[in-house]
Every structure is written in structure tokens, then in C-alpha cells.
Scaffold this motif. Structure first.
Motif, PDB file in Angstrom:
ATOM      1  N   TRP A  47      38.427  32.917  40.908  1.00  0.00           N
ATOM      2  CA  TRP A  47      37.202  33.591  41.334  1.00  0.00           C
ATOM      3  C   TRP A  47      36.389  33.989  40.112  1.00  0.00           C
ATOM      4  O   TRP A  47      36.927  34.541  39.159  1.00  0.00           O
ATOM      5  CB  TRP A  47      37.556  34.813  42.160  1.00  0.00           C
ATOM      6  CG  TRP A  47      36.393  35.628  42.610  1.00  0.00           C
ATOM      7  CD1 TRP A  47      35.565  35.385  43.663  1.00  0.00           C
ATOM      8  CD2 TRP A  47      35.916  36.833  42.007  1.00  0.00           C
ATOM      9  NE1 TRP A  47      34.611  36.371  43.748  1.00  0.00           N
ATOM     10  CE2 TRP A  47      34.804  37.270  42.742  1.00  0.00           C
ATOM     11  CE3 TRP A  47      36.326  37.581  40.902  1.00  0.00           C
ATOM     12  CZ2 TRP A  47      34.097  38.418  42.432  1.00  0.00           C
ATOM     13  CZ3 TRP A  47      35.625  38.738  40.582  1.00  0.00           C
ATOM     14  CH2 TRP A  47      34.531  39.139  41.341  1.00  0.00           C
ATOM     15  N   LYS A 112      35.239  42.625  48.370  1.00  0.00           N
ATOM     16  CA  LYS A 112      36.675  42.409  48.532  1.00  0.00           C
ATOM     17  C   LYS A 112      36.887  41.750  49.885  1.00  0.00           C
ATOM     18  O   LYS A 112      37.094  42.427  50.898  1.00  0.00           O
ATOM     19  CB  LYS A 112      37.437  43.741  48.429  1.00  0.00           C
ATOM     20  CG  LYS A 112      37.324  44.376  47.048  1.00  0.00           C
ATOM     21  CD  LYS A 112      38.265  45.551  46.869  1.00  0.00           C
ATOM     22  CE  LYS A 112      37.849  46.754  47.656  1.00  0.00           C
ATOM     23  NZ  LYS A 112      38.724  47.927  47.376  1.00  0.00           N
TER      24      LYS A 112
ATOM     25  N   ALA B  34      44.234  35.967  52.865  1.00  0.00           N
ATOM     26  CA  ALA B  34      43.676  34.761  53.475  1.00  0.00           C
ATOM     27  C   ALA B  34      44.461  33.537  53.033  1.00  0.00           C
ATOM     28  O   ALA B  34      45.091  33.537  51.971  1.00  0.00           O
ATOM     29  CB  ALA B  34      42.202  34.603  53.085  1.00  0.00           C
ATOM     30  N   TYR B  49      42.499  34.697  57.937  1.00  0.00           N
ATOM     31  CA  TYR B  49      42.129  35.894  57.202  1.00  0.00           C
ATOM     32  C   TYR B  49      42.755  37.090  57.911  1.00  0.00           C
ATOM     33  O   TYR B  49      43.233  36.962  59.042  1.00  0.00           O
ATOM     34  CB  TYR B  49      40.605  36.038  57.087  1.00  0.00           C
ATOM     35  CG  TYR B  49      39.895  36.188  58.415  1.00  0.00           C
ATOM     36  CD1 TYR B  49      39.531  35.066  59.153  1.00  0.00           C
ATOM     37  CD2 TYR B  49      39.595  37.438  58.939  1.00  0.00           C
ATOM     38  CE1 TYR B  49      38.894  35.185  60.368  1.00  0.00           C
ATOM     39  CE2 TYR B  49      38.953  37.574  60.154  1.00  0.00           C
ATOM     40  CZ  TYR B  49      38.610  36.444  60.863  1.00  0.00           C
ATOM     41  OH  TYR B  49      37.979  36.565  62.081  1.00  0.00           O
ATOM     42  N   TYR B  87      46.521  27.435  49.672  1.00  0.00           N
ATOM     43  CA  TYR B  87      46.420  28.576  48.757  1.00  0.00           C
ATOM     44  C   TYR B  87      46.359  29.869  49.568  1.00  0.00           C
ATOM     45  O   TYR B  87      45.685  29.932  50.602  1.00  0.00           O
ATOM     46  CB  TYR B  87      45.149  28.496  47.912  1.00  0.00           C
ATOM     47  CG  TYR B  87      45.110  27.358  46.932  1.00  0.00           C
ATOM     48  CD1 TYR B  87      44.494  26.152  47.258  1.00  0.00           C
ATOM     49  CD2 TYR B  87      45.669  27.485  45.657  1.00  0.00           C
ATOM     50  CE1 TYR B  87      44.441  25.097  46.345  1.00  0.00           C
ATOM     51  CE2 TYR B  87      45.631  26.439  44.745  1.00  0.00           C
ATOM     52  CZ  TYR B  87      45.011  25.254  45.100  1.00  0.00           C
ATOM     53  OH  TYR B  87      44.969  24.210  44.200  1.00  0.00           O
ATOM     54  N   GLN B  89      45.233  33.997  49.174  1.00  0.00           N
ATOM     55  CA  GLN B  89      44.310  34.825  48.381  1.00  0.00           C
ATOM     56  C   GLN B  89      44.387  36.255  48.874  1.00  0.00           C
ATOM     57  O   GLN B  89      44.271  36.490  50.080  1.00  0.00           O
ATOM     58  CB  GLN B  89      42.872  34.326  48.526  1.00  0.00           C
ATOM     59  CG  GLN B  89      41.826  35.183  47.799  1.00  0.00           C
ATOM     60  CD  GLN B  89      40.598  35.488  48.636  1.00  0.00           C
ATOM     61  OE1 GLN B  89      40.394  34.930  49.720  1.00  0.00           O
ATOM     62  NE2 GLN B  89      39.761  36.385  48.148  1.00  0.00           N
ATOM     63  N   TYR B  91      42.662  39.983  48.969  1.00  0.00           N
ATOM     64  CA  TYR B  91      41.367  40.613  48.739  1.00  0.00           C
ATOM     65  C   TYR B  91      41.434  42.132  48.974  1.00  0.00           C
ATOM     66  O   TYR B  91      40.426  42.776  49.265  1.00  0.00           O
ATOM     67  CB  TYR B  91      40.262  39.961  49.579  1.00  0.00           C
ATOM     68  CG  TYR B  91      40.544  39.808  51.052  1.00  0.00           C
ATOM     69  CD1 TYR B  91      41.120  38.642  51.549  1.00  0.00           C
ATOM     70  CD2 TYR B  91      40.218  40.801  51.963  1.00  0.00           C
ATOM     71  CE1 TYR B  91      41.363  38.487  52.900  1.00  0.00           C
ATOM     72  CE2 TYR B  91      40.444  40.653  53.324  1.00  0.00           C
ATOM     73  CZ  TYR B  91      41.017  39.494  53.783  1.00  0.00           C
ATOM     74  OH  TYR B  91      41.267  39.329  55.135  1.00  0.00           O
ATOM     75  N   ASN B  92      42.638  42.661  48.825  1.00  0.00           N
ATOM     76  CA  ASN B  92      42.782  44.110  48.953  1.00  0.00           C
ATOM     77  C   ASN B  92      42.268  44.831  47.710  1.00  0.00           C
ATOM     78  O   ASN B  92      41.687  45.914  47.784  1.00  0.00           O
ATOM     79  CB  ASN B  92      44.260  44.451  49.161  1.00  0.00           C
ATOM     80  CG  ASN B  92      44.467  45.898  49.558  1.00  0.00           C
ATOM     81  OD1 ASN B  92      44.073  46.320  50.633  1.00  0.00           O
ATOM     82  ND2 ASN B  92      45.078  46.675  48.681  1.00  0.00           N
ATOM     83  N   TRP B  94      40.178  44.450  43.875  1.00  0.00           N
ATOM     84  CA  TRP B  94      39.250  43.635  43.103  1.00  0.00           C
ATOM     85  C   TRP B  94      39.836  43.397  41.723  1.00  0.00           C
ATOM     86  O   TRP B  94      40.360  44.316  41.110  1.00  0.00           O
ATOM     87  CB  TRP B  94      37.914  44.365  42.966  1.00  0.00           C
ATOM     88  CG  TRP B  94      36.858  43.531  42.315  1.00  0.00           C
ATOM     89  CD1 TRP B  94      35.997  42.676  42.924  1.00  0.00           C
ATOM     90  CD2 TRP B  94      36.567  43.475  40.915  1.00  0.00           C
ATOM     91  NE1 TRP B  94      35.177  42.082  41.980  1.00  0.00           N
ATOM     92  CE2 TRP B  94      35.513  42.552  40.752  1.00  0.00           C
ATOM     93  CE3 TRP B  94      37.106  44.094  39.795  1.00  0.00           C
ATOM     94  CZ2 TRP B  94      34.977  42.256  39.506  1.00  0.00           C
ATOM     95  CZ3 TRP B  94      36.567  43.800  38.549  1.00  0.00           C
ATOM     96  CH2 TRP B  94      35.516  42.888  38.414  1.00  0.00           C
ATOM     97  N   PRO B  95      39.778  42.164  41.183  1.00  0.00           N
ATOM     98  CA  PRO B  95      39.192  40.977  41.811  1.00  0.00           C
ATOM     99  C   PRO B  95      40.180  40.293  42.749  1.00  0.00           C
ATOM    100  O   PRO B  95      41.398  40.389  42.574  1.00  0.00           O
ATOM    101  CB  PRO B  95      38.898  40.078  40.605  1.00  0.00           C
ATOM    102  CG  PRO B  95      39.988  40.403  39.638  1.00  0.00           C
ATOM    103  CD  PRO B  95      40.226  41.887  39.797  1.00  0.00           C
ATOM    104  N   PHE B  98      44.121  34.358  43.710  1.00  0.00           N
ATOM    105  CA  PHE B  98      44.739  33.277  44.459  1.00  0.00           C
ATOM    106  C   PHE B  98      46.158  33.010  43.956  1.00  0.00           C
ATOM    107  O   PHE B  98      46.458  33.221  42.773  1.00  0.00           O
ATOM    108  CB  PHE B  98      43.935  31.988  44.276  1.00  0.00           C
ATOM    109  CG  PHE B  98      42.569  32.004  44.892  1.00  0.00           C
ATOM    110  CD1 PHE B  98      41.467  32.425  44.155  1.00  0.00           C
ATOM    111  CD2 PHE B  98      42.364  31.573  46.193  1.00  0.00           C
ATOM    112  CE1 PHE B  98      40.198  32.424  44.706  1.00  0.00           C
ATOM    113  CE2 PHE B  98      41.095  31.561  46.755  1.00  0.00           C
ATOM    114  CZ  PHE B  98      40.017  31.995  46.006  1.00  0.00           C
TER     115      PHE B  98
END
Lengths: 128, 107
Positions: A47, A112, B34, B49, B87, B89, B91-92, B94-95, B98
Motif C-alpha cells: 500500500w 483504514k 479482507a 471483507y 492475499y 489484508q 485494515y484495523n 494504519w497502514p 498485506f
């Protein structure tokens, strides 16, 4: 249907800059954000950063701070990613991806969330 | 930065069989996970997700489970088009980060 169409492949010399575009269609551009993700040859996903198409707020990966700038043009529903001072290890396929606004953290200013639609990718090759 | 570790690196399964892919987080990510599928020469596609919610248009044979640090993607009956790299990922935090991917290949 949602589509993200990216600009074509680029070949750049070390130290140069590259600007990749991502034109969105099939949804209201300003209701979502755009993230950029890159993938070096044979490697995984990294990312790079995020931009709100609503107000232009950005988050950048720490390792790219100072070299990357993300912008949007709401009149054409297009997002841009510019990477400067290119090095050989910047050789990668660069993807734009749509990001649902519901995952924007108002308290921290960070995005996020997942990436629900992706562009086809743009190969950037950095070589002398 | 949270490190995501996927296992195995390569999984060989016959068409029609079940495939189970694992993803582990270096610290809890709650259900903020995800899964993506990537075929050669193509962009990744969002499959799952929220750890277990299928994305739009994703067949019911794909299911996700787990929370905290341990997650699983299950493909109940493999079709030829399912052989790809997967993959996870998180997202809990930041950033978002993966995993390195699991290649699902035909046995």
C-alpha cells in the motif's frame, strides 16, 4: 458498472519522476477515496497511500513520504499518483483502487479499510 | 506496523476439493480483514471483507472466518477459475498491510 482505467506503461531513468492516472466511471467519484498499491515483479502487494476524492485529504506510507504526491481532478473523475526520484526498486505494477468512505477514520484522518474495485495496473520500469 | 503471515506459501488441491488458506496477524486486528484473489496478469479482486462478508458478485463457495489474529479463507469446491494467488489484508491499524500470498495450484 464501476471501472478504473489507468494510463499506459512507462519507462523512466533513475532520478526521474512518473505520474500515473486513474480515470473512474460508474459511480459518484467524490463519494469514495482512491488508494494506490504497488507490486514489484514476482512480489506481494504494498500500500502506498490514499486520497479522499471528496476533499483531497491524503495519507502516505511512511517509506514514500516526500517522494509521492496523490491528487484528484473531480471535473474528470481522475486520480493521479506522482512518484519522484525514481530508483530501480520502484519498478513495479502500480494499481489504483477504490476505497469506501465508511472506513475513513475521522478521529485520526486515516483511511483504514479494504479496496473494493481495482484498476488494471500500470507497469513502471526504472532502468538506466 | 502489523505483520500478516499467510500459510502455506503454496497449496496443491484437486478440482472439486476443498481448499483452506490461513492468515495470521502479529497482533489483534479484530474482524478488520479482507481477502483478495489475483490471477496472473490481472489486478487483485476483493473476495471477503470484515473477515466473513462476501463482496459483491463473489460465489458462495468462498467463505471467510476468524477474528483477532487467526483467519481462514475456505473454498468449498474448487473450480478451474479459482487457481490463483490469494492475499489477506488487515485494515484495523494504519497502514493497512498485506500478507505475502498463498498460491493455490492444481494438484
Amino acid at each position: 458498472q464501476v471501472q478504473l482505467v489507468q494510463s499506459g506503461a512507462e519507462v523512466k531513468k533513475p532520478g526521474a519522476s512518473v505520474k500515473v492516472s486513474c480515470k473512474a466511471s460508474g459511480y459518484t467519484f467524490t463519494s469514495y477515496g482512491i488508494s494506490w498499491v504497488r507490486q514489484a515483479p514476482g512480489q506481494g502487494l504494498e500500500w502506498m497511500g490514499w486520497i479522499s476524492a471528496y476533499n483531497g485529504n491524503t495519507n502516505y506510507a511512511q517509506k514514500l513520504q516526500g517522494r509521492v504526491t496523490m491528487t484528484t481532478d473531480t471535473s474528470t473523475s481522475t486520480a493521479y499518483m506522482e512518484l519522484r526520484s525514481l530508483r530501480s526498486d520502484d519498478t513495479a505494477v502500480y494499481y489504483c483502487a477504490r476505497t469506501p468512505t465508511q472506513y475513513y477514520d475521522i478521529l485520526t484522518g486515516y483511511y483504514k479499510g479494504p479496496f473494493d474495485y481495482w484498476g488494471q495496473g500500470t507497469l513502471v520500469t526504472v532502468s538506466s | 506496523e502489523i505483520v500478516m503471515t499467510q500459510s502455506p506459501a503454496t497449496l496443491s488441491v484437486s478440482p472439486g476439493e476443498r481448499a483452506t488458506l490461513s492468515c495470521r496477524a502479529s497482533q489483534s486486528v479484530s474482524s478488520n480483514l479482507a481477502w483478495y484473489q489475483q490471477k496472473p496478469g490481472q489486478a487483485p479482486r476483493l473476495l471477503i471483507y470484515g473477515a466473513s462478508t462476501r463482496a459483491t458478485g463473489i460465489p458462495a463457495r468462498f467463505s471467510g472466518s476468524g477474528s483477532g489474529t487467526e483467519f481462514t479463507l475456505t473454498i468449498s469446491s474448487l473450480q478451474s477459475e479459482d487457481f490463483a494467488v490469494y492475499y489477506c489484508q488487515q485494515y484495523n491499524n494504519w497502514p493497512g498491510t498485506f500478507g505475502q500470498g498463498t498460491k493455490l495450484e492444481i494438484k
